[in-house]
Enzyme design. Sequence first.
Site, PDB file in Angstrom:
ATOM      1  CB  ILE A 119     -56.102 -15.653  -9.874  1.00 16.57           C
ATOM      2  CG1 ILE A 119     -55.464 -15.115 -11.019  1.00 16.57           C
ATOM      3  CG2 ILE A 119     -54.365 -16.392  -8.854  1.00 16.57           C
ATOM      4  CD1 ILE A 119     -54.809 -13.842 -10.881  1.00 16.57           C
ATOM      5  CG  HIS A 120     -61.430 -18.967  -9.909  1.00 20.87           C
ATOM      6  ND1 HIS A 120     -59.866 -19.648  -9.938  1.00 20.87           N
ATOM      7  CD2 HIS A 120     -61.316 -19.048  -8.852  1.00 20.87           C
ATOM      8  CE1 HIS A 120     -59.758 -20.036  -8.790  1.00 20.87           C
ATOM      9  NE2 HIS A 120     -61.259 -20.758  -8.249  1.00 20.87           N
ATOM     10  CG  MET A 121     -62.802 -11.477  -8.423  1.00 15.33           C
ATOM     11  SD  MET A 121     -62.974 -11.062  -6.548  1.00 15.33           S
ATOM     12  CE  MET A 121     -62.087  -9.456  -7.232  1.00 15.33           C
TER      13      MET A 121
END
Length: 158
Positions: A119-121
Amino acid sequence: MDRLWNPWRFQYVSKEKQPDGCIFCALPRENRDEENLIVYRGKSNFIILNRYPYTTGHLMVVPYQHTSSLQGIDEAAASELFLLARTAEAKLRQIYRPNGLNLGMNLGEAAGAGIAGHIHMHVLPRWIADSNFMTVIGETRILPEDLSETYRKLKAVF
Ligand SMILES: [Zn+2]
């Protein structure tokens, strides 16, 4: 919705997906932050410039832990992830004075994630004219600022 979610369809690195592993796991282990465009390291997350940015200053906040779901990080890491997104907003406003910002995550390939396993924002500055500009040039990213210059500016304020 298209407009909102479009920015992060221009994904990080499908070309660079490593057969032997995950780039978001590999890069922080390398200790070559400048080359790898890591601008900040927190306790549980790091902040990295997107090598294929949608706009100048396109950052990503990424947990060190390899997980495909928000459930996969603990509360402290989740809090820090959001706090670092908040800091990224402040730094981008300070340096680039954008008209707005997009923040968001794609969880899973069906949602448009380029690296679905980790995951990455995304946090990226936007300007009134940039989407029109991007429509005209399509997938070819012509950017007003060199990545090393962006790195230097952001690194200095984080
Ligand atoms: Zn990973």
